[in-house]
Structure formats: C-alpha cells, structure tokens
Scaffold this active site. Structure first.
Site, PDB file in Angstrom:
ATOM      1  N   HIS A 270      17.136  34.714  22.157  1.00 25.68           N
ATOM      2  CA  HIS A 270      17.756  33.665  21.095  1.00 25.68           C
ATOM      3  C   HIS A 270      18.708  34.837  21.024  1.00 25.68           C
ATOM      4  O   HIS A 270      19.837  34.946  20.425  1.00 25.68           O
ATOM      5  CB  HIS A 270      17.241  33.725  20.153  1.00 25.68           C
ATOM      6  CG  HIS A 270      16.496  32.852  19.945  1.00 25.68           C
ATOM      7  ND1 HIS A 270      15.368  32.396  18.501  1.00 25.68           N
ATOM      8  CD2 HIS A 270      14.974  32.183  20.593  1.00 25.68           C
ATOM      9  CE1 HIS A 270      15.454  31.052  18.583  1.00 25.68           C
ATOM     10  NE2 HIS A 270      14.846  31.004  19.877  1.00 25.68           N
TER      11      HIS A 270
ATOM     12  N   GLU B 159      11.331  22.193  18.372  1.00 26.97           N
ATOM     13  CA  GLU B 159      10.581  23.209  18.710  1.00 26.97           C
ATOM     14  C   GLU B 159      10.850  24.748  17.493  1.00 26.97           C
ATOM     15  O   GLU B 159      10.426  25.535  17.593  1.00 26.97           O
ATOM     16  CB  GLU B 159       9.772  23.724  20.129  1.00 26.97           C
ATOM     17  CG  GLU B 159       8.714  24.994  20.387  1.00 26.97           C
ATOM     18  CD  GLU B 159       9.420  26.560  19.664  1.00 26.97           C
ATOM     19  OE1 GLU B 159       8.268  28.011  19.295  1.00 26.97           O
ATOM     20  OE2 GLU B 159      10.945  26.656  19.828  1.00 26.97           O
TER      21      GLU B 159
END
Length: 411
Positions: A340, A239
């Site tokens: 992230h 992903e």
C-alpha cells in the site's frame, strides 16, 4: 475408531509441478495494472479478466454485485474448493470541489497520504469518455514559495489536493469538465520491471496475485488435467474495503485459499522471491491442516515457501468466514515490499506462487472423505491432537491439595 490425521509429508503422489507460462503471467499482470479499478469502480477490469478466462475455455459467471466465478470442473461434483483473489485496489474519491480549481479527496481503502503525495492519477467521471489526468500534491508544494515549510508540513488526506491537468481555476471550471463529488480518482500504477526481475508498481496488491492465479489456471488447462475436485476461481471487488469474499460460495465449498500479498517488512519472514504461507493474520489462525498441506506440497515439489504471521492485515478469507461459509481457509501470498506504499515484488515469487497453486488444484481435499460433509460424528473428525497421559500426583501435589482443602474449610 481411529481418526484420520493430517498428511504433513508426502501428499500429492499424482500431482506434478507444471510449467508456468511466465511471459503470460508478466504480460497479464502489466495489462491489469494499467486498468484503473479502485474499490467501487471495477467493471472495466472484471470485463478484461472475464475475457482472459474465456480465452482459456473456462466457464464463468458473475454475481449481482460483480464478483466473478470461474469453474474448473473436477471428477467430484458433490464438493468444491475455491481460490479467492481480488481485483479491486486502493484509490481515492472526490470529496469536495475546491475554490482554486483543485480537488479534495478521501481515501478508498486503507492507505496513507504519505505515499499518495506525488502520485499521478486518473479522474474517472460518470461519463466513460471524459477522464482527466492529474497529480496528488501537498497543499504546500512549491519550494520556491514555501521554502523550509515544506519539510515540516503535516501529512494527511486533509493536507493534499489533486491538481488537474486542465486549464481550470475555480469550482465552475471543474463543473464544466463534468467533475463531481463522488467521482473516483485512481492512482496510476506506473509499472516497471527491472533487469533483475523486480516489479515496481502501485496495485501489485492484488493485480500480481490475480495474474499468478490466471497463470496457474492456464497451466492446468493447457496440460489437459481434470482435477479430482471441482475448483472455482473467485475474483472479488471489495477486499480493500473489507467485504470482498462475502458471497459467491455454496454449501459444497470445503476449502478456501485466499491469494494476496505476503508482507515484506522488518519482523516478517515473507520474501519477494518466495511463496508466503500465512499461518495467522489479524483475524486469527488459518486452518491447521490446510496450511500445513500447502507447506508440504511446496516442500515436496521444490517450491520455495516460507511461513509468516501478519499482525495488521487480513485477506478475502476473513469476510468469507465472517459471512458464514463453513470451509477450511488458508492464505498464500507473493512477497510484497512496502504494501500500500511504493510496492515491489519479484517475478520469481509470482512464478512460484502459480506453481504451488497449480499443484494444489491437482490434488484431492485435505481430508477427502470427511470434508465432503458439512458435519459428522466427533469420532470421525480429523485431528492431530494427542491426549495427554495422566500423571500421578506427587507427594508435594497431595500436600498442597490438603492445605488448600483445610484453608477452604476455615474460610
């Protein structure tokens, strides 16, 4: 013929809000976080996920490329639904062995070197028993040497290097350790749970989501419930690099619910303590009916949920649709701050996500009679569309139309 319409209110008369084993959710999440799994190097984490599913007595298999499929048999075998979550994470890879005995790396997945600086890492060589620890550092990292230059130094992957925790000072020393170009360098998760229930760690995207999915599946199996529709949990491995859920489905898959992070940031509605229902992401809107069904389920069962729209973000649902899967899609997320980057979520939000997934699995398809087919008659297609009532033109409209006709005749 009257068309079926979306059930936007009470939708789950037979479903119940099941107790979620929060200790299991927490422990599994912490265990998965500590297993390095950058995209492209996911075998170890998939083995552990498979073990956890086997412990529940859930049937599973794995595709040629490594996507894991667990099946929860339902009363209907002619159609199924899928919950999709990914086990791969962002990371880095060795691009060059440097003359100073350090490593130049490039990112795996999309993330900034700004948040990699200072990260502890694990270098994964081709030999499983030869791993090394290290740290990502800017090229100018010593304040006693560079002084104020550190504050103005550029940010980027060309401006950082990995310092290895070994007595190595040149390329030959790196080769002697067995380190080569193409080796994966995983960012260590370093998870921590605060007294107030916040979870701080790298790779909560999507290890926290995976733990919530496993906890939801455990809640359903522990209750001995046979769902009305066969459900599959797909755990994908690509992903973060854009090709997670490209395969693993069949023609009977009618619904896909992707589970990923709900972006917490200025301008977003997602919150760490709630479930986030993604109405749209960077690839476009999710299915109108399925998203509102999930919202109705949350409302009916007192599960905190918010709507959100994501500008620069997509999930496993996108590659599934792009690869040709004919299914309704939706996106459920756990609120995640600084995705992230230096990520943080909350145990409450993960519990609520597991609760909503468990309720969803107990219900039938959004349109049980229609969605069993890949196609059908237009008159039978479920719709909430309302045809506009024709409006008689006003005198002004008529005069404008006459003027336009005269002007067209003169042209």
């Amino acid at each position: 013929m009257s068309r079926p319409t979306a059930a936007l209110r009470r939708v789950s008369a037979t479903a119940t809000k099941l107790p979620v084993d929060t200790a299991y959710l927490r422990d599994v999440m912490l265990e998965l976080l500590c297993i390095p799994s950058p995209s492209g190097r996911t075998d170890a984490v998939m083995q552990r996920v498979g073990d956890l599913l086997a412990e529940m007595g859930v049937e599973l298999d794995i595709t040629r490329r490594g996507v894991l499929r667990a099946t929860l048999p339902g009363r209907r075998k002619d159609v199924n639904r899928a919950v999709v979550v990914h086990a791969d994470t962002i990371g880095t890879m060795v691009k060059r062995l440097k003359e100073n005995g350090r490593l130049e790396v490039m990112q795996v997945g999309t993330h900034s070197a700004r948040f990699a600086e200072g990260a502890h890492v694990t270098i994964l060589t081709d030999e499983p028993d030869r791993t090394y620890t290290g740290t990502v550092l800017p090229l100018k990292s010593s304040g006693h040497t560079y002084g104020d230059e550190i504050d103005t130094f550029a940010i980027g992957w060309d401006e950082v290097e990995v310092r290895i925790d070994a007595p190595v000072y040149d390329v030959q020393g790196l080769l002697a350790l067995g380190i080569q170009v193409g080796d994966f360098v995983a960012l260590d998760a370093a998870p921590q749970i605060t007294p107030l229930g916040y979870v701080k760690s790298r790779h909560l995207d999507d290890k926290a989501g995976l733990a919530a999915c496993l906890a939801a599946l455990k809640a359903v199996t522990d209750a001995g419930i046979t769902p009305p529709v066969t459900a599959r949990l797909l755990v994908t491995i690509g992903e973060e690099v854009g090709h997670g859920a490209t395969h693993g489905f069949d023609s009977g898959t009618a619904e896909i619910v992707a589970v990923d992070n709900g972006v917490v940031a200025p301008g977003q509605q997602s919150r760490e303590e709630s479930v986030s229902v993604g109405m749209m992401d960077s690839t476009g809107p999710h299915d109108f009916h399925l998203t509102r069904r999930l919202l109705a389920l949350a409302d009916e069962h007192g599960i905190p949920a918010v709507r959100d729209v994501y500008r620069v973000y997509r999930s496993d649902a996108a590659p599934a649709v792009e690869s040709g899967v004919e299914a309704r899609t939706a996106l459920l997320g756990f609120g995640l701050d600084s995705s992230h980057g230096h990520e943080r979520t909350h145990l409450d939000g993960l519990q609520h996500l597991a609760e909503l997934l468990a309720v969803y699995l107990q219900g039938d398809l959004t349109f049980a009679d229609w969605d069993v087919h890949e196609s059908g008659a237009l008159d039978d297609f479920p719709s909430t569309a309302v045809q506009p009532t024709p409006v008689e033109p006003t005198e002004v409209d008529r005069r404008l139309s006459e003027a336009e006709r005269r002007q067209a005749g003169q042209a």
